[in-house]
Design a protein around this motif. Structure first.
Motif, PDB file in Angstrom:
ATOM      1  N   ARG A   1      15.083  -7.513  -0.153  1.00 11.14           N
ATOM      2  CA  ARG A   1      15.248  -6.522   0.911  1.00 11.14           C
ATOM      3  C   ARG A   1      14.228  -6.779   2.017  1.00 11.14           C
ATOM      4  NH1 ARG A   1      18.611  -2.262  -1.068  1.00 11.14           N
ATOM      5  NH2 ARG A   1      18.739  -1.658   1.136  1.00 11.14           N
ATOM      6  N   THR A   2      14.631  -6.566   3.245  1.00 12.58           N
ATOM      7  CA  THR A   2      13.738  -6.821   4.387  1.00 12.58           C
ATOM      8  C   THR A   2      13.506  -5.580   5.249  1.00 12.58           C
ATOM      9  OG1 THR A   2      15.629  -7.534   5.732  1.00 12.58           O
ATOM     10  CG2 THR A   2      14.442  -9.239   4.506  1.00 12.58           C
ATOM     11  N   GLU A   3      14.203  -4.471   4.954  1.00 14.63           N
ATOM     12  CA  GLU A   3      14.053  -3.272   5.771  1.00 14.63           C
ATOM     13  C   GLU A   3      12.636  -2.728   5.650  1.00 14.63           C
ATOM     14  OE1 GLU A   3      16.231  -3.811   3.289  1.00 14.63           O
ATOM     15  OE2 GLU A   3      18.104  -2.697   3.598  1.00 14.63           O
ATOM     16  N   GLU A   4      12.002  -2.471   6.802  1.00 16.76           N
ATOM     17  CA  GLU A   4      10.654  -1.921   6.782  1.00 16.76           C
ATOM     18  C   GLU A   4      10.357  -1.210   8.090  1.00 16.76           C
ATOM     19  OE1 GLU A   4       7.672  -4.949   6.408  1.00 16.76           O
ATOM     20  OE2 GLU A   4       8.438  -6.109   8.090  1.00 16.76           O
ATOM     21  N   LEU A   5       9.242  -0.510   8.114  1.00 15.20           N
ATOM     22  CA  LEU A   5       8.781   0.244   9.266  1.00 15.20           C
ATOM     23  C   LEU A   5       8.646  -0.671  10.483  1.00 15.20           C
ATOM     24  CD1 LEU A   5       7.860   3.274   9.214  1.00 15.20           C
ATOM     25  CD2 LEU A   5       5.519   2.419   9.161  1.00 15.20           C
TER      26      LEU A   5
ATOM     27  N   MET B   1       3.561  -3.686   0.654  1.00 14.92           N
ATOM     28  CA  MET B   1       4.162  -4.911   1.184  1.00 14.92           C
ATOM     29  C   MET B   1       4.808  -4.703   2.548  1.00 14.92           C
ATOM     30  SD  MET B   1       6.036  -6.697  -2.105  1.00 14.92           S
ATOM     31  CE  MET B   1       6.227  -8.281  -1.286  1.00 14.92           C
ATOM     32  N   ASN B   2       4.968  -3.452   2.948  1.00 14.52           N
ATOM     33  CA  ASN B   2       5.733  -3.156   4.155  1.00 14.52           C
ATOM     34  C   ASN B   2       4.819  -2.890   5.346  1.00 14.52           C
ATOM     35  OD1 ASN B   2       8.800  -2.816   3.336  1.00 14.52           O
ATOM     36  ND2 ASN B   2       7.566  -2.015   1.657  1.00 14.52           N
ATOM     37  N   PHE B   3       5.322  -3.221   6.532  1.00 13.59           N
ATOM     38  CA  PHE B   3       4.553  -3.080   7.768  1.00 13.59           C
ATOM     39  C   PHE B   3       4.025  -1.658   7.926  1.00 13.59           C
ATOM     40  CE2 PHE B   3       4.168  -1.951  12.232  1.00 13.59           C
ATOM     41  CZ  PHE B   3       3.330  -2.962  12.698  1.00 13.59           C
ATOM     42  N   GLY B   4       2.794  -1.555   8.392  1.00 12.17           N
ATOM     43  CA  GLY B   4       2.207  -0.271   8.727  1.00 12.17           C
ATOM     44  C   GLY B   4       1.407   0.382   7.631  1.00 12.17           C
TER      45      GLY B   4
END
Length: 328
Positions: free
Chosen positions: A48-52, A82-85
């Motif tokens: 999955r690549t969905e992120e903030l 692992m996700n942005f922000g």
């Protein structure tokens, strides 16, 4: 759609669920994760690549500083780390004097680039809520992947070494999830206090691990749990089982009443489960909400009625279930 034979949840209630004062902001930073657990309601995975986005992150930081009534910022994912922000949100929340909770899978600390996390958590006095769905290796690995139990144990020992579970300012909580059912022999989570004692005795005796609290969380019939139930042709019967276990005493303590849940796109929900089922929170006029609308309104209290669905029976069955464990 409500499954056949199921009473719509809202008709089970004596009155509609209405929001209390909001004091918890739970943020799902994205679906990127180093694991793909078979019970994951987020359906997160390494693929999955969905992120903030940067824009949504900046709006969240503005929200955190603008509303002093927010006492807790609860970061989840995926693996939120692992996700942005992730670190900017931690630093903003701490800077605004909030308690910060991180919902961690523990194994992320052994992924390249994330080995600084235990020390980062300790330095910022972040409350850790860590997934350990059982204290037996076979059960954990069946749910989360081969080798996950061993890595989780090493991670907990590491957290103990930096003071978690020992220093009163470094709280380490664990989360129990039951195994997914393969027949109609359903059961609720065990009694939380007794299970916590069993966890503490086993982990202390076998691994010299200490922690603060155990939270028992029911597997709600959404995400991968729902897919599993549908494959086994158990979905409707599982929801019926949860309805039969409905406990009205849990309702006043539901987490959706004092919480806002925000997704990586900036959409607002009453809880993380509604978020995963794309059931958005509504303002007084029935409009969907985003972060910007709250900022422009200058208020968090523009939601009247909590949105409900059949899976809400999972939060109100038996002793109840929430991100903080049992409700009664």
């Amino acid at each position: 759609m409500v499954p056949t034979g199921i009473t719509p949840f809202q008709t089970k209630l004596t009155s509609p669920l209405t929001k209390k004062e909001i004091n918890v902001l739970q943020i799902n930073l994205g679906k990127r994760c180093n694991l793909a657990c078979n019970h994951c309601h987020v359906e997160a995975s390494p693929k999955r690549t969905e992120e903030l986005s940067l824009a949504t992150c900046l709006e969240l930081i503005e929200l955190i500083y603008k509303f002093p009534e927010i006492k807790i910022v609860d970061l989840t994912g995926g693996a939120p780390e692992m996700n942005f922000g992730f670190k900017p949100l931690v630093e903003a929340a701490k800077g605004a004097g909030k308690e910060v909770i991180i919902r961690t899978n523990l194994t992320i600390y052994f992924v390249e680039g994330f080995g600084d996390l235990p020390e980062f958590f300790a330095q910022n006095q972040i409350r850790i809520v860590a997934s350990l769905p059982c204290y037996l290796a076979d059960n954990v690995d069946k749910m989360r992947g081969n080798g996950v139990f061993d890595d989780s144990i090493k991670a907990l020992q590491w957290l103990n070494q930096v003071g978690y579970g020992k220093n009163p300012n470094l709280i380490l909580d664990l989360v129990y999830n039951p195994q997914l059912p393969n027949s109609e022999n359903f059961s609720l989570t065990p009694e939380q206090t007794n299970l916590e004692l069993a966890y503490k005795m086993f982990l202390r005796e076998h691994f010299d691990i200490v922690f603060n609290n155990l939270f028992t969380i029911t597997n709600l019939p959404i995400g991968r749990t729902k897919l599993h139930l549908e494959r086994k042709q158990l979905y409707s019967s599982y929801v019926q089982f949860l309805e039969l276990q409905f406990n009205p005493d849990t309702v006043e303590n539901l987490m959706c009443l004092n919480q806002l849940s925000v997704d990586y796109l900036g959409n607002i929900y009453d809880c993380d489960f509604n978020q995963m089922m794309n059931l958005p929170a509504k303002d007084h006029r029935g409009n969907n909400l985003k972060i910007r609308k709250l900022l422009d309104a200058g208020s968090l209290d523009i939601i009247n009625q909590v949105q409900t669905a059949d899976y809400c029976y999972g939060c109100t069955a038996g002793c109840g279930s929430s991100c903080g464990g049992a409700l009664v």
